[in-house]
Design a protein around this motif. Structure first.
Motif, PDB file in Angstrom:
ATOM      1  N   LYS A   1       0.819  -1.213   0.000  1.00 28.60           N
ATOM      2  CA  LYS A   1       0.000   0.000   0.000  1.00 28.60           C
ATOM      3  C   LYS A   1       0.856   1.267   0.000  1.00 28.60           C
ATOM      4  O   LYS A   1       0.632   2.213   0.757  1.00 28.60           O
ATOM      5  CB  LYS A   1      -0.971   0.006   1.184  1.00 28.60           C
ATOM      6  CG  LYS A   1      -1.968  -1.116   1.124  1.00 28.60           C
ATOM      7  CD  LYS A   1      -2.919  -1.070   2.279  1.00 28.60           C
ATOM      8  CE  LYS A   1      -3.896  -2.242   2.185  1.00 28.60           C
ATOM      9  NZ  LYS A   1      -4.807  -2.278   3.310  1.00 28.60           N
ATOM     10  N   ILE A   2       1.857   1.266  -0.874  1.00 27.35           N
ATOM     11  CA  ILE A   2       2.741   2.421  -1.023  1.00 27.35           C
ATOM     12  C   ILE A   2       2.176   3.299  -2.130  1.00 27.35           C
ATOM     13  O   ILE A   2       1.951   2.837  -3.243  1.00 27.35           O
ATOM     14  CB  ILE A   2       4.177   1.984  -1.354  1.00 27.35           C
ATOM     15  CG1 ILE A   2       4.736   1.153  -0.200  1.00 27.35           C
ATOM     16  CG2 ILE A   2       5.064   3.184  -1.637  1.00 27.35           C
ATOM     17  CD1 ILE A   2       6.081   0.542  -0.473  1.00 27.35           C
ATOM     18  N   SER A   3       1.944   4.557  -1.827  1.00 27.97           N
ATOM     19  CA  SER A   3       1.391   5.471  -2.828  1.00 27.97           C
ATOM     20  C   SER A   3       2.430   5.737  -3.911  1.00 27.97           C
ATOM     21  O   SER A   3       3.628   5.478  -3.743  1.00 27.97           O
ATOM     22  CB  SER A   3       0.966   6.783  -2.173  1.00 27.97           C
ATOM     23  OG  SER A   3       2.105   7.500  -1.749  1.00 27.97           O
TER      24      SER A   3
ATOM     25  N   ARG B   1       3.522   8.564  -4.990  1.00 21.64           N
ATOM     26  CA  ARG B   1       4.479   9.608  -4.578  1.00 21.64           C
ATOM     27  C   ARG B   1       5.518   9.054  -3.608  1.00 21.64           C
ATOM     28  O   ARG B   1       6.697   9.398  -3.698  1.00 21.64           O
ATOM     29  CB  ARG B   1       3.739  10.777  -3.950  1.00 21.64           C
ATOM     30  CG  ARG B   1       2.907  11.508  -4.966  1.00 21.64           C
ATOM     31  CD  ARG B   1       2.159  12.649  -4.369  1.00 21.64           C
ATOM     32  NE  ARG B   1       1.312  13.246  -5.403  1.00 21.64           N
ATOM     33  CZ  ARG B   1       0.706  14.377  -5.287  1.00 21.64           C
ATOM     34  NH1 ARG B   1       0.825  15.078  -4.182  1.00 21.64           N
ATOM     35  NH2 ARG B   1      -0.042  14.840  -6.260  1.00 21.64           N
ATOM     36  N   ASP B   2       5.087   8.201  -2.683  1.00 25.72           N
ATOM     37  CA  ASP B   2       6.051   7.576  -1.775  1.00 25.72           C
ATOM     38  C   ASP B   2       6.959   6.614  -2.533  1.00 25.72           C
ATOM     39  O   ASP B   2       8.140   6.468  -2.202  1.00 25.72           O
ATOM     40  CB  ASP B   2       5.334   6.830  -0.650  1.00 25.72           C
ATOM     41  CG  ASP B   2       4.709   7.762   0.368  1.00 25.72           C
ATOM     42  OD1 ASP B   2       5.120   8.937   0.432  1.00 25.72           O
ATOM     43  OD2 ASP B   2       3.799   7.314   1.108  1.00 25.72           O
ATOM     44  N   ALA B   3       6.404   5.954  -3.542  1.00 27.87           N
ATOM     45  CA  ALA B   3       7.196   5.018  -4.335  1.00 27.87           C
ATOM     46  C   ALA B   3       8.332   5.738  -5.051  1.00 27.87           C
ATOM     47  O   ALA B   3       9.436   5.191  -5.176  1.00 27.87           O
ATOM     48  CB  ALA B   3       6.308   4.296  -5.333  1.00 27.87           C
ATOM     49  N   VAL B   4       8.087   6.954  -5.502  1.00 29.85           N
ATOM     50  CA  VAL B   4       9.131   7.731  -6.176  1.00 29.85           C
ATOM     51  C   VAL B   4      10.320   7.917  -5.243  1.00 29.85           C
ATOM     52  O   VAL B   4      11.465   7.655  -5.623  1.00 29.85           O
ATOM     53  CB  VAL B   4       8.591   9.108  -6.644  1.00 29.85           C
ATOM     54  CG1 VAL B   4       9.719  10.008  -7.102  1.00 29.85           C
ATOM     55  CG2 VAL B   4       7.575   8.933  -7.746  1.00 29.85           C
ATOM     56  N   HIS B   5      10.066   8.340  -4.021  1.00 30.04           N
ATOM     57  CA  HIS B   5      11.152   8.579  -3.067  1.00 30.04           C
ATOM     58  C   HIS B   5      11.892   7.288  -2.741  1.00 30.04           C
ATOM     59  O   HIS B   5      13.126   7.257  -2.675  1.00 30.04           O
ATOM     60  CB  HIS B   5      10.609   9.211  -1.783  1.00 30.04           C
ATOM     61  CG  HIS B   5       9.945  10.527  -2.012  1.00 30.04           C
ATOM     62  ND1 HIS B   5      10.622  11.635  -2.463  1.00 30.04           N
ATOM     63  CD2 HIS B   5       8.666  10.915  -1.859  1.00 30.04           C
ATOM     64  CE1 HIS B   5       9.791  12.644  -2.575  1.00 30.04           C
ATOM     65  NE2 HIS B   5       8.582  12.240  -2.219  1.00 30.04           N
ATOM     66  N   ARG B   6      11.164   6.224  -2.540  1.00 27.44           N
ATOM     67  CA  ARG B   6      11.794   4.952  -2.180  1.00 27.44           C
ATOM     68  C   ARG B   6      12.590   4.375  -3.338  1.00 27.44           C
ATOM     69  O   ARG B   6      13.679   3.831  -3.133  1.00 27.44           O
ATOM     70  CB  ARG B   6      10.736   3.961  -1.706  1.00 27.44           C
ATOM     71  CG  ARG B   6      10.135   4.385  -0.393  1.00 27.44           C
ATOM     72  CD  ARG B   6       9.055   3.474   0.072  1.00 27.44           C
ATOM     73  NE  ARG B   6       8.421   4.060   1.258  1.00 27.44           N
ATOM     74  CZ  ARG B   6       7.769   3.361   2.135  1.00 27.44           C
ATOM     75  NH1 ARG B   6       7.623   2.075   2.000  1.00 27.44           N
ATOM     76  NH2 ARG B   6       7.227   3.964   3.172  1.00 27.44           N
ATOM     77  N   LEU B   7      12.068   4.470  -4.551  1.00 23.88           N
ATOM     78  CA  LEU B   7      12.785   3.929  -5.702  1.00 23.88           C
ATOM     79  C   LEU B   7      14.051   4.724  -5.991  1.00 23.88           C
ATOM     80  O   LEU B   7      15.087   4.141  -6.328  1.00 23.88           O
ATOM     81  CB  LEU B   7      11.873   3.906  -6.925  1.00 23.88           C
ATOM     82  CG  LEU B   7      10.722   2.905  -6.866  1.00 23.88           C
ATOM     83  CD1 LEU B   7       9.816   3.078  -8.070  1.00 23.88           C
ATOM     84  CD2 LEU B   7      11.235   1.493  -6.783  1.00 23.88           C
ATOM     85  N   ILE B   8      13.987   6.039  -5.849  1.00 19.56           N
ATOM     86  CA  ILE B   8      15.182   6.856  -6.077  1.00 19.56           C
ATOM     87  C   ILE B   8      16.260   6.524  -5.053  1.00 19.56           C
ATOM     88  O   ILE B   8      17.422   6.319  -5.408  1.00 19.56           O
ATOM     89  CB  ILE B   8      14.836   8.362  -6.041  1.00 19.56           C
ATOM     90  CG1 ILE B   8      14.071   8.748  -7.304  1.00 19.56           C
ATOM     91  CG2 ILE B   8      16.092   9.218  -5.915  1.00 19.56           C
ATOM     92  CD1 ILE B   8      13.564  10.171  -7.303  1.00 19.56           C
ATOM     93  N   SER B   9      15.885   6.449  -3.787  1.00 21.82           N
ATOM     94  CA  SER B   9      16.901   6.158  -2.761  1.00 21.82           C
ATOM     95  C   SER B   9      17.447   4.744  -2.913  1.00 21.82           C
ATOM     96  O   SER B   9      18.644   4.517  -2.703  1.00 21.82           O
ATOM     97  CB  SER B   9      16.319   6.372  -1.362  1.00 21.82           C
ATOM     98  OG  SER B   9      15.224   5.519  -1.155  1.00 21.82           O
ATOM     99  N   THR B  10      16.607   3.790  -3.316  1.00 18.13           N
ATOM    100  CA  THR B  10      17.080   2.424  -3.526  1.00 18.13           C
ATOM    101  C   THR B  10      18.036   2.364  -4.711  1.00 18.13           C
ATOM    102  O   THR B  10      19.081   1.703  -4.646  1.00 18.13           O
ATOM    103  CB  THR B  10      15.895   1.474  -3.761  1.00 18.13           C
ATOM    104  OG1 THR B  10      15.011   1.557  -2.644  1.00 18.13           O
ATOM    105  CG2 THR B  10      16.361   0.045  -3.929  1.00 18.13           C
ATOM    106  N   ALA B  11      17.690   3.035  -5.798  1.00 14.34           N
ATOM    107  CA  ALA B  11      18.555   3.038  -6.976  1.00 14.34           C
ATOM    108  C   ALA B  11      19.903   3.679  -6.664  1.00 14.34           C
ATOM    109  O   ALA B  11      20.943   3.183  -7.095  1.00 14.34           O
ATOM    110  CB  ALA B  11      17.868   3.770  -8.127  1.00 14.34           C
ATOM    111  N   GLU B  12      19.884   4.778  -5.923  1.00 13.33           N
ATOM    112  CA  GLU B  12      21.147   5.414  -5.538  1.00 13.33           C
ATOM    113  C   GLU B  12      21.973   4.513  -4.640  1.00 13.33           C
ATOM    114  O   GLU B  12      23.191   4.440  -4.776  1.00 13.33           O
ATOM    115  CB  GLU B  12      20.873   6.742  -4.838  1.00 13.33           C
ATOM    116  CG  GLU B  12      20.419   7.837  -5.766  1.00 13.33           C
ATOM    117  CD  GLU B  12      20.064   9.115  -5.037  1.00 13.33           C
ATOM    118  OE1 GLU B  12      19.930   9.099  -3.791  1.00 13.33           O
ATOM    119  OE2 GLU B  12      19.893  10.144  -5.715  1.00 13.33           O
ATOM    120  N   ALA B  13      21.317   3.797  -3.722  1.00 14.96           N
ATOM    121  CA  ALA B  13      22.040   2.903  -2.822  1.00 14.96           C
ATOM    122  C   ALA B  13      22.669   1.739  -3.584  1.00 14.96           C
ATOM    123  O   ALA B  13      23.733   1.240  -3.203  1.00 14.96           O
ATOM    124  CB  ALA B  13      21.098   2.371  -1.749  1.00 14.96           C
TER     125      ALA B  13
END
Length: 145
Positions: A68-70, A72-84
């Motif tokens: 149940k990730i919105s 907009r929240d998915a954008v932040h999580r995917l960007i930080s995961t990709a950078e990591a």
């Protein structure tokens, strides 16, 4: 005491004005250099590139749905995961609308698969049970609905 404050604030304002003038002159120099190049205008000095790699899979979209990730929240999580993970985020397509579109596309595909599987099984035979329950009649000789 107040005279010292006035002098200090006046000196601070003068130093800030000098810094602003230096920054504005540097920006105008950069803008003029870029303006002289063909295809560029003063308004858009730095043009950003858009990502071209669509990396969202049906499994990733289902995981985002299940948690149940919105969008907009998915954008932040995917960007930080990709950078990591060391990926270049500039090359990836990560924005709210592309995530939303991929969710819609994968849901349609999943619904189509379910519909096709159901149509195959419906050809064999179907038994439909309604809400009623069979009970013995008042006479007890047969069952009635």
């Amino acid at each position: 005491m107040s005279e010292k404050r006035r002098k200090r604030s006046y000196d601070e304002i003068q130093s800030l004005n000098a810094q602003v003038e230096i920054c504005s002159s540097l920006e105008s120099d950069v803008a003029e250099d870029n303006f002289n190049k063909p295809g560029l205008s003063k308004m858009y000095v730095k043009q950003s590139t858009r990502g071209r790699i669509d990396f969202i899979t049906p499994k990733l979209a289902a995981a985002l749905d299940k948690c149940k990730i919105s969008d907009r929240d998915a954008v932040h999580r995917l960007i930080s995961t990709a950078e990591a993970l060391g990926e270049d985020v500039e090359k990836l397509i990560i924005n709210r609308s592309s995530i939303q579109n991929s969710h819609i596309r994968f849901r349609k595909e999943r619904a189509e698969k379910i519909r096709n599987n159901y149509l195959v099984t419906i050809k064999d035979s179907v038994v439909i049970h309604w809400d009623g329950k069979l009970l013995p009649s008042l006479t007890g000789q047969k069952s009635v609905d």
